[in-house]
Scaffold this motif. Structure first.
Motif, PDB file in Angstrom:
ATOM      1  N   GLY A 277      88.691 -38.033  -3.226  1.00 21.81           N
ATOM      2  CA  GLY A 277      89.600 -37.763  -2.118  1.00 21.81           C
ATOM      3  C   GLY A 277      90.093 -39.003  -1.404  1.00 21.81           C
ATOM      4  N   ARG A 278      89.647 -40.177  -1.817  1.00 26.09           N
ATOM      5  CA  ARG A 278      89.957 -41.374  -1.027  1.00 26.09           C
ATOM      6  C   ARG A 278      91.038 -42.246  -1.676  1.00 26.09           C
ATOM      7  N   PHE A 279      91.782 -42.947  -0.833  1.00 20.51           N
ATOM      8  CA  PHE A 279      92.706 -43.977  -1.304  1.00 20.51           C
ATOM      9  C   PHE A 279      92.885 -45.004  -0.204  1.00 20.51           C
ATOM     10  N   ASP A 280      93.294 -46.207  -0.604  1.00 16.52           N
ATOM     11  CA  ASP A 280      93.562 -47.266   0.365  1.00 16.52           C
ATOM     12  C   ASP A 280      95.062 -47.281   0.623  1.00 16.52           C
ATOM     13  N   LEU A 281      95.433 -47.136   1.883  1.00 18.89           N
ATOM     14  CA  LEU A 281      96.853 -47.063   2.241  1.00 18.89           C
ATOM     15  C   LEU A 281      97.605 -48.325   1.823  1.00 18.89           C
ATOM     16  N   ILE A 282      98.720 -48.130   1.132  1.00 17.58           N
ATOM     17  CA  ILE A 282      99.613 -49.237   0.787  1.00 17.58           C
ATOM     18  C   ILE A 282     100.797 -49.204   1.753  1.00 17.58           C
ATOM     19  N   GLU A 283     101.054 -50.313   2.375  1.00 14.42           N
ATOM     20  CA  GLU A 283     102.211 -50.424   3.269  1.00 14.42           C
ATOM     21  C   GLU A 283     103.472 -50.206   2.443  1.00 14.42           C
TER      22      GLU A 283
ATOM     23  N   ARG B 236      97.616 -42.920  -6.284  1.00  9.38           N
ATOM     24  CA  ARG B 236      97.080 -42.109  -5.190  1.00  9.38           C
ATOM     25  C   ARG B 236      98.003 -42.172  -3.961  1.00  9.38           C
ATOM     26  N   ASN B 237      98.509 -43.353  -3.663  1.00  5.97           N
ATOM     27  CA  ASN B 237      99.484 -43.453  -2.574  1.00  5.97           C
ATOM     28  C   ASN B 237     100.761 -42.681  -2.909  1.00  5.97           C
ATOM     29  N   ALA B 238     101.163 -42.739  -4.168  1.00  8.42           N
ATOM     30  CA  ALA B 238     102.353 -41.991  -4.594  1.00  8.42           C
ATOM     31  C   ALA B 238     102.152 -40.494  -4.355  1.00  8.42           C
ATOM     32  N   MET B 239     100.949 -39.992  -4.632  1.00 13.76           N
ATOM     33  CA  MET B 239     100.624 -38.582  -4.355  1.00 13.76           C
ATOM     34  C   MET B 239     100.787 -38.284  -2.863  1.00 13.76           C
ATOM     35  N   TRP B 274      95.681 -39.510   4.705  1.00 17.56           N
ATOM     36  CA  TRP B 274      94.594 -40.454   4.416  1.00 17.56           C
ATOM     37  C   TRP B 274      93.325 -40.002   5.149  1.00 17.56           C
ATOM     38  N   SER B 275      93.489 -39.621   6.410  1.00 18.13           N
ATOM     39  CA  SER B 275      92.310 -39.256   7.215  1.00 18.13           C
ATOM     40  C   SER B 275      91.766 -37.875   6.848  1.00 18.13           C
ATOM     41  N   TYR B 276      92.601 -36.986   6.296  1.00 19.86           N
ATOM     42  CA  TYR B 276      92.167 -35.611   6.005  1.00 19.86           C
ATOM     43  C   TYR B 276      91.249 -35.522   4.793  1.00 19.86           C
ATOM     44  N   GLY B 277      91.190 -36.577   3.995  1.00 16.76           N
ATOM     45  CA  GLY B 277      90.382 -36.489   2.780  1.00 16.76           C
ATOM     46  C   GLY B 277      89.197 -37.423   2.738  1.00 16.76           C
ATOM     47  N   ARG B 278      89.006 -38.224   3.786  1.00 18.42           N
ATOM     48  CA  ARG B 278      87.985 -39.271   3.694  1.00 18.42           C
ATOM     49  C   ARG B 278      86.729 -38.943   4.505  1.00 18.42           C
ATOM     50  N   PHE B 279      85.597 -39.457   4.017  1.00 15.57           N
ATOM     51  CA  PHE B 279      84.375 -39.404   4.811  1.00 15.57           C
ATOM     52  C   PHE B 279      83.489 -40.565   4.392  1.00 15.57           C
TER      53      PHE B 279
END
Lengths: 288, 288
Positions: A277-283, B236-239, B274-279
């Motif tokens: 469920g995780r990803f690192d945000l790309i600007e 993942r960012n593209a998603m 981003w915040s809805y899927g992370r822990f």
């Protein structure tokens, strides 16, 4: 075969903490079944044997997608005239799970647990249909409600699970868990939203008990880690532990998998779910 | 009203990069519609006007859950005898999206794009039913397949989306996206699994175009960021960008929302997702 909400819940929750089971069984419930209930030291003092009675029975048929099912038969059996009388040990529980059954029975148990700091409730469309007022009453007396997406919409008349959950947060509970079968589960509180996919599997053998196993992992984790407060990250980890445990249940019939798994099995799938469920945000530089 | 896969895709993808549209329209397609296609500088040189023809038309009725729908009418119109002849500019595209239409037409476009480094394909159950061999053929010539859960299972005969995706990865594509409507989308590659929920909304007005909008954000982001490689975190960012954009589409009818949103709107929902899927993993001490 042996199933039932309390059974699946207890097998999962007992991986985190001591479980006290409350409920009635009939003459068809033998020593082998009691032995399963006692897994990982669960206390069965409040499992009441009703002489001459028949245990609760359910059977159903799953659709091809394994997510929707038709109930073929439900027999309340010994639950029909059950009047829960909790032992002193059970009355002192700080964490309580009210499994899916008549809302009136759930209320009787809730009222006997005066020291409870966290009470979670499961229910289903049947009780929305035939006992909605009682269901809404007990929902107002718990901290956490677990229902599937369709039931959340049916209960509130709201169009999305987000609006349905916001409505129910106004009735009393502070935590709503939307159960989404093969699509996972979503946690909604006043100031947090967390969605976790189901664990990807090659084959689902039998989804029966998945929701109760999830609840066992979720509530069990909270019992072991919350210490009176319900930190958002604790709740999110609880979702992951519930999801990991449920993924094992659906890979085999009945309680087979839950009896066989080890702590390492459960931890491994939680770590996997963390990565899914995780990803690192790309600007990004979007064009206006 | 104006809709269509190419329209929604272009409005979303043009937030990331220059879009060249390819496809036929009929006499019913006027200057107002062309103006929408030209949003954010999209090139419409290859939008072919077929004199005397009728534009593709679809209508349907959504069920209460807004996730399933019944098609009321599909008219291929000018697509029926369309033979795509791409201009030099379109032939040089490095990133190509083959929107849902007859697999034979998708193949003709694919073959004219010899410099393509990333080709994504959308399809639907209709083509699995009536043109399966052609569909499997074109799937073998693309990098990325987007289908919904049910279509993935129908196409492969596999029981779960995970096994269906693994099967299709063996046919040629390296990226499978399972579209899950109100439940979000899942990305499956040979060594990665990523599941993202849909953006939580108070109201879904019209889901039409959500899948194509998602594809526009997904493929558009890749076009703007991949640089020849398909890094897992880029995907993942593209998603997330596809999901953010699609969430705006479903809040209004037609292309209204996509024409009105700003880069900040899109970025904001990506940050939320981003915040809805992370822990943060909590070490747990499970009982054996």
């Amino acid at each position: 075969m042996l199933g039932g909400a309390a059974t699946f819940f207890s097998l999962a929750a007992s991986m985190f903490d001591q479980v006290n089971l409350v409920g009635p069984v009939g003459d068809d419930f033998g020593e082998a079944e009691m032995a399963v209930l006692r897994t990982r030291g669960a206390n069965v003092d409040d499992v009441e044997h009703v002489a001459g009675g028949k245990s609760f029975f359910w059977s159903g048929r799953y659709h091809d997608n394994m997510d929707t099912r038709d109930t073929l038969d439900t027999q309340l059996g010994v639950f029909e005239h059950f009047e829960p009388k909790l032992s002193e040990g059970s009355r002192e529980a700080e964490v309580v799970f009210l499994a899916n059954i008549q809302p009136g029975l759930q209320l009787q148990v809730r009222e006997q647990c005066e020291r409870a700091e966290f009470v979670a409730l499961d229910s289903m469309n049947l009780w929305i249909d035939i006992a909605r007022d009682q269901l809404v009453d007990i929902i107002g007396r718990v901290d956490c409600l677990l229902l599937n997406d369709e039931e959340l919409r049916q209960l509130t008349g709201k169009p999305t699970i987000y609006t349905a959950a916001r409505e129910i947060l106004g009735w009393g509970p502070s935590i709503i868990v939307a159960k989404q079968g093969a699509h996972g589960a979503t946690l909604i509180t006043a100031d947090s939203y967390f969605s976790l996919p189901a664990y990807p599997l090659e084959l689902v053998v039998d989804p029966t008990g998945a929701g109760d196993t999830f609840a066992g992992g979720f509530v069990g984790f909270i019992a072991a880690h919350a210490g009176g407060t319900f930190d958002d990250n604790v709740l999110r980890n609880a979702m992951a532990y519930g999801t990991s445990l449920a993924s094992y249940t659906v890979q085999r019939f009945g309680t087979e998998a839950l009896q066989a798994i080890t702590p390492d099995d459960v931890d491994q799938r939680v770590a996997d779910l963390w990565s899914y469920g995780r990803f690192d945000l790309i600007e990004s530089a979007l064009r206006a």
